[in-house]
Write a protein that holds these residues in place. Structure first.
Motif, PDB file in Angstrom:
ATOM      1  N   HIS A 115       0.840  -1.199   0.000  1.00 50.63           N
ATOM      2  CA  HIS A 115       0.000   0.000   0.000  1.00 50.63           C
ATOM      3  C   HIS A 115       0.879   1.255   0.000  1.00 50.63           C
ATOM      4  O   HIS A 115       0.620   2.210  -0.741  1.00 50.63           O
ATOM      5  CB  HIS A 115      -0.930  -0.018   1.209  1.00 50.63           C
ATOM      6  CG  HIS A 115      -2.003   1.037   1.166  1.00 50.63           C
ATOM      7  ND1 HIS A 115      -2.757   1.355   2.252  1.00 50.63           N
ATOM      8  CD2 HIS A 115      -2.421   1.856   0.184  1.00 50.63           C
ATOM      9  CE1 HIS A 115      -3.603   2.322   1.937  1.00 50.63           C
ATOM     10  NE2 HIS A 115      -3.419   2.642   0.682  1.00 50.63           N
ATOM     11  N   ILE A 116       1.924   1.230   0.797  1.00 44.87           N
ATOM     12  CA  ILE A 116       2.851   2.359   0.854  1.00 44.87           C
ATOM     13  C   ILE A 116       3.513   2.546  -0.514  1.00 44.87           C
ATOM     14  O   ILE A 116       3.623   3.671  -1.010  1.00 44.87           O
ATOM     15  CB  ILE A 116       3.909   2.143   1.967  1.00 44.87           C
ATOM     16  CG1 ILE A 116       3.223   2.227   3.327  1.00 44.87           C
ATOM     17  CG2 ILE A 116       5.047   3.155   1.854  1.00 44.87           C
ATOM     18  CD1 ILE A 116       4.067   1.805   4.492  1.00 44.87           C
ATOM     19  N   GLN A 117       3.906   1.435  -1.130  1.00 45.65           N
ATOM     20  CA  GLN A 117       4.549   1.521  -2.453  1.00 45.65           C
ATOM     21  C   GLN A 117       3.599   2.107  -3.492  1.00 45.65           C
ATOM     22  O   GLN A 117       3.977   2.951  -4.297  1.00 45.65           O
ATOM     23  CB  GLN A 117       5.041   0.143  -2.898  1.00 45.65           C
ATOM     24  CG  GLN A 117       5.753   0.198  -4.246  1.00 45.65           C
ATOM     25  CD  GLN A 117       6.554  -1.040  -4.547  1.00 45.65           C
ATOM     26  OE1 GLN A 117       6.676  -1.941  -3.710  1.00 45.65           O
ATOM     27  NE2 GLN A 117       7.113  -1.104  -5.732  1.00 45.65           N
ATOM     28  N   LYS A 118       2.343   1.669  -3.444  1.00 46.35           N
ATOM     29  CA  LYS A 118       1.341   2.166  -4.392  1.00 46.35           C
ATOM     30  C   LYS A 118       1.169   3.685  -4.242  1.00 46.35           C
ATOM     31  O   LYS A 118       1.125   4.415  -5.229  1.00 46.35           O
ATOM     32  CB  LYS A 118       0.008   1.446  -4.131  1.00 46.35           C
ATOM     33  CG  LYS A 118      -0.900   1.371  -5.335  1.00 46.35           C
ATOM     34  CD  LYS A 118      -2.106   0.495  -5.061  1.00 46.35           C
ATOM     35  CE  LYS A 118      -1.763  -0.978  -5.251  1.00 46.35           C
ATOM     36  NZ  LYS A 118      -2.888  -1.877  -5.013  1.00 46.35           N
TER      37      LYS A 118
ATOM     38  N   LEU B  58       2.838  10.440  -3.698  1.00 51.21           N
ATOM     39  CA  LEU B  58       2.675  10.926  -2.323  1.00 51.21           C
ATOM     40  C   LEU B  58       4.003  10.867  -1.574  1.00 51.21           C
ATOM     41  O   LEU B  58       4.768   9.907  -1.732  1.00 51.21           O
ATOM     42  CB  LEU B  58       1.629  10.092  -1.573  1.00 51.21           C
ATOM     43  CG  LEU B  58       0.162  10.500  -1.763  1.00 51.21           C
ATOM     44  CD1 LEU B  58      -0.280  10.281  -3.180  1.00 51.21           C
ATOM     45  CD2 LEU B  58      -0.717   9.713  -0.804  1.00 51.21           C
ATOM     46  N   ASP B  59       4.267  11.885  -0.763  1.00 55.71           N
ATOM     47  CA  ASP B  59       5.465  11.863   0.079  1.00 55.71           C
ATOM     48  C   ASP B  59       5.104  11.230   1.434  1.00 55.71           C
ATOM     49  O   ASP B  59       3.953  10.838   1.665  1.00 55.71           O
ATOM     50  CB  ASP B  59       6.060  13.266   0.237  1.00 55.71           C
ATOM     51  CG  ASP B  59       5.150  14.213   1.010  1.00 55.71           C
ATOM     52  OD1 ASP B  59       4.107  13.770   1.539  1.00 55.71           O
ATOM     53  OD2 ASP B  59       5.482  15.406   1.080  1.00 55.71           O
ATOM     54  N   ILE B  60       6.086  11.154   2.314  1.00 56.92           N
ATOM     55  CA  ILE B  60       5.889  10.439   3.581  1.00 56.92           C
ATOM     56  C   ILE B  60       4.774  11.065   4.424  1.00 56.92           C
ATOM     57  O   ILE B  60       3.990  10.355   5.055  1.00 56.92           O
ATOM     58  CB  ILE B  60       7.218  10.320   4.372  1.00 56.92           C
ATOM     59  CG1 ILE B  60       7.079   9.310   5.521  1.00 56.92           C
ATOM     60  CG2 ILE B  60       7.692  11.688   4.857  1.00 56.92           C
ATOM     61  CD1 ILE B  60       8.392   8.864   6.116  1.00 56.92           C
TER      62      ILE B  60
ATOM     63  N   GLU C  13      14.544   3.812  -0.578  1.00 51.03           N
ATOM     64  CA  GLU C  13      14.893   2.714  -1.518  1.00 51.03           C
ATOM     65  C   GLU C  13      14.091   2.844  -2.805  1.00 51.03           C
ATOM     66  O   GLU C  13      14.634   2.686  -3.897  1.00 51.03           O
ATOM     67  CB  GLU C  13      14.579   1.345  -0.890  1.00 51.03           C
ATOM     68  CG  GLU C  13      15.565   0.888   0.144  1.00 51.03           C
ATOM     69  CD  GLU C  13      15.089  -0.388   0.849  1.00 51.03           C
ATOM     70  OE1 GLU C  13      14.251  -1.126   0.269  1.00 51.03           O
ATOM     71  OE2 GLU C  13      15.534  -0.630   1.971  1.00 51.03           O
ATOM     72  N   LEU C  14      12.790   3.108  -2.670  1.00 52.67           N
ATOM     73  CA  LEU C  14      11.933   3.253  -3.854  1.00 52.67           C
ATOM     74  C   LEU C  14      12.383   4.446  -4.699  1.00 52.67           C
ATOM     75  O   LEU C  14      12.424   4.365  -5.928  1.00 52.67           O
ATOM     76  CB  LEU C  14      10.466   3.421  -3.440  1.00 52.67           C
ATOM     77  CG  LEU C  14       9.797   2.205  -2.806  1.00 52.67           C
ATOM     78  CD1 LEU C  14       8.399   2.568  -2.308  1.00 52.67           C
ATOM     79  CD2 LEU C  14       9.731   1.036  -3.779  1.00 52.67           C
ATOM     80  N   ALA C  15      12.742   5.540  -4.038  1.00 57.54           N
ATOM     81  CA  ALA C  15      13.197   6.732  -4.755  1.00 57.54           C
ATOM     82  C   ALA C  15      14.500   6.443  -5.499  1.00 57.54           C
ATOM     83  O   ALA C  15      14.681   6.874  -6.643  1.00 57.54           O
ATOM     84  CB  ALA C  15      13.388   7.890  -3.770  1.00 57.54           C
TER      85      ALA C  15
END
Ligand code: FES
Length: 92
Positions: free
Chosen positions: A43-46, A52-54, A80-82
């Motif tokens: 969900h966070i990855q999506k 969306l930022d943190i 990591e995703l960035a």
């Protein structure tokens, strides 16, 4: 005495979320990253992929708005995703 308290906390967390001690769930898409809100990694990855930022992810999911214990892990995951996105953009 201190270790007994620590064991009680682990035991209480384990009873409310048995997956917390299951290493098979570590770093998987359905891993709960925030136990307070039940927010999962995928969900966070999506939400990250939607831009969306943190802070926005926290407002959207409730993550990081309880005990705050997940903040470092979520921040690291978003970093990591960035980094992966940056490598993709550079053709890597
Ligand atoms: S684990 Fe995320 S706010 Fe408590």
């Amino acid at each position: 005495m201190m270790s007994q308290c620590y064991n009680l906390v682990i035991s209480a967390n384990y009873e409310s979320n048995p997956n917390i001690m299951n290493s098979q769930h570590a770093n998987t898409a359905d891993e709960v990253m925030c136990n307070c809100s039940g927010t999962k990694r995928n969900h966070i990855q999506k939400l990250f992929e939607q831009g969306l930022d943190i802070d926005a992810i926290s407002r959207n999911t409730g993550a990081i708005s309880g005990c705050g214990g997940c903040e470092w892990d979520i921040a690291e995951f978003l970093e990591e995703l960035a980094q992966k996105e940056k490598v993709k953009e550079q053709g890597g």
